[in-house]
Write a protein that holds these residues in place. Structure first.
Motif, short mmCIF file in Angstrom:
data_model
loop_
_atom_site.label_atom_id
_atom_site.label_comp_id
_atom_site.label_asym_id
_atom_site.label_seq_id
_atom_site.Cartn_x
_atom_site.Cartn_y
_atom_site.Cartn_z
N ASN A 1 0.84 -1.18 0.00
CA ASN A 1 0.00 0.00 0.00
C ASN A 1 0.89 1.24 0.00
O ASN A 1 1.67 1.44 0.92
N ASP B 1 -7.89 2.51 -0.51
CA ASP B 1 -8.54 2.05 0.71
C ASP B 1 -7.97 0.71 1.15
O ASP B 1 -7.72 -0.18 0.33
N GLU B 2 -7.81 0.54 2.44
CA GLU B 2 -7.21 -0.68 3.00
C GLU B 2 -7.97 -1.93 2.62
O GLU B 2 -7.40 -2.99 2.39
N SER C 1 -6.62 -2.87 -0.86
CA SER C 1 -5.20 -3.27 -0.92
C SER C 1 -4.87 -4.37 0.08
O SER C 1 -3.86 -5.06 -0.07
N SER D 1 1.65 3.57 3.10
CA SER D 1 2.64 3.28 4.14
C SER D 1 3.93 4.06 3.91
O SER D 1 4.76 4.17 4.82
#
Length: 493
Positions: free
Chosen positions: A164, A177-178, A181, A167
């Motif tokens: 991602n 968006d988490e 990913s 980070s």
């Protein structure tokens, strides 16, 4: 069978018109041919009557058969409902993306990651390249079951691998968006995470229904919804357009939701464990209450949601940070303040196939973020006090592509005065330059974010989405900004 009846009736009427109109009684009586035709007509009408009776009988038998085969009839006949596993629905989606990030200011990114301190040598830099490519993939498996008309359960399993860019590239808006990913996650690459697992029951009450859900939940599925900016798999990718960036959401933990819903409005109350630790469940609660109103503005559907929230985890106040610098580092911050705020989420159709959305959030408490005892570990997650996003979604059916969609969104983050003073080393924050010779001052500005995407339905279950993002003044530090080019592919079944 209705068409058979219609055909019979039409035939009868036609024959009647042909053979029963336009002739005098005397002519009909004297003509043997006409008498024969009248006899044939009576036979046809009699046959039609018998056919109509047969059709009615077949319809009656079909209706009776459907009633007998219905779940309710089966339950009444056998005394038990069908097994739950016969009413389980399964959904599978596979998402993959490649991203190119161009023009990142490495100095600003590394300074932000270390609270304004320049990383020493090769130790600690979060990013070393201005231009970089990233990739990620995620698999979602959904299982849902209805145990009765009022009881249901749901499980979401997720697995992913990749990198991602958030980070390494700091920004308030975020890049991907988490949930798409799958980074960062609580598992190692390839491990399966149980993201949601809950049970729900509902009751009819007054003019609406009451729902109660508990288990491992995602609170954002119940509040802050939006028709045009809420799905990282099919709409915008940046987190700022998926949910309200000014809310410190809890993430995939134990929680409960109670909601009363009518046709025009709904009231929802939710609780979720803020630190996701599964111990001391009620020590750090995330609480939210939302009122949602559905309207028909100028004959077009719209939804207007208003909510307030409280986050019980420990935060650092800016006043405590000022005292820390004023005392030369001798006075340690208490780091024990909760967060709170309010937000809204609007979506409104304005024309056939065209919709607009708006989100706004404000948070109080005069907070700086999370503090771990080291200045370089201050995350500045509360560098902004308010955030807003707005945009438009256009359906591809306007140009003959029913499954396509075009979206454009703009977001803004209003940084706090204390955050600006910190980076520009004003007032007591000037002391930080004397604490460490590697500390730097940096000009601060509000962050802006732009995203545009086009989702192309490439096949029945496959969608491809080219996506472009641009961020000015990332993380509130003055900078020309960076570009993100993304290609997302999502297969759903």
């Amino acid at each position: 069978m209705e068409w058979i009846k219609g055909k019979i009736l039409l035939m009868t009427m036609a024959l009647t018109v042909i053979f029963g109109v336009g002739f005098t009684g005397e002519v009909l009586a004297l003509s043997p041919e006409v008498e024969e035709l009248k006899r044939m007509l009576r036979q046809v009408m009699e046959e039609n009557r018998r056919l109509a009776e047969r059709v009615s009988e077949l319809e009656r038998r079909l209706a009776a058969y459907e009633r007998e085969r219905s779940p309710v009839a089966e339950t009444a006949a056998t005394g038990a409902e069908r097994p739950w596993y016969e009413r389980v629905e399964v959904g599978l989606s596979v998402a993959g993306l490649v991203q190119g990030v161009v023009g990142v200011d490495r100095e600003a990114a590394n300074l932000h990651a270390h609270g304004g301190r320049e990383p020493a040598g090769n130790i600690g830099p979060v990013i070393t390249d201005e231009d970089k490519a990233y990739g990620a993939a995620a698999v979602d498996l959904e299982l849902s079951a209805e145990f009765s008309e009022r009881d249901r359960a749901y499980v979401l399993l997720e697995m992913g691998s990749g990198k991602n860019p958030d980070s390494e590239v700091p920004s308030f808006s975020g890049i991907v968006d988490e949930a798409l990913s799958m980074v960062p996650v609580e598992t190692e690459d390839g491990d399966v995470r149980v993201s949601e697992a809950w049970y729900e029951r509902e009751w009819a009450f007054g003019s609406g229904r009451f729902r109660f859900r508990f288990g491992k939940i995602d609170i954002t599925t119940e509040v802050d919804q939006n028709a045009y900016a809420n799905d990282e798999n099919g709409q915008f990718m940046s987190p700022v357009f998926v949910n309200n960036a000014a809310v410190e959401w809890a993430s995939y933990s134990f929680g409960m939701v109670a909601s009363y819903e009518t046709e025009r409005w709904a009231l929802t109350l939710g609780y979720e464990d803020a630190d996701s630790s599964w111990d001391n469940l009620f020590d750090y609660p995330f609480l939210v209450g939302q009122l949602a109103v559905s309207t028909e503005f100028l004959g077009r559907p719209g939804n207007y949601r208003f909510y307030v929230w409280y986050q019980g985890e420990k935060h650092l106040e800016w006043d405590e940070l000022e005292d820390y610098f004023a005392s030369g580092g001798a006075r340690s911050p208490e780091n024990d303040k909760a967060a709170w705020g309010f937000g809204l989420s609007f979506d409104q159709e304005v024309a056939e196939g065209v919709g607009v959305f708006l989100r706004y959030g404000w948070r109080g408490g005069d907070l700086a973020g999370y503090w771990n005892g080291d200045l370089t570990d201050l995350d500045f997650s509360y560098g902004f006090e308010q955030a807003a996003s707005a945009g438009i979604s256009v359906s591809g059916r306007l140009w003959g592509r029913e499954g396509d969609e075009l979206g454009l969104g703009v977001a803004w983050f209003g940084i706090s005065d204390d955050y600006e003073d910190y980076w520009e080393a004003k007032g007591v924050y000037a002391a930080r330059l004397g604490f460490d010779p590697h500390m730097h001052r940096h000009e601060a500005r509000d962050e802006w974010h732009l995203e545009v995407y086009y989702r192309l339905k490439a096949a029945e279950h496959l969608a491809l989405t080219p996506d472009l993002q641009y961020t000015w003044n990332p993380a509130g530090l003055r900078d020309d900004g960076f570009w993100v080019f993304t290609l997302r592919g999502v297969w759903e079944y």
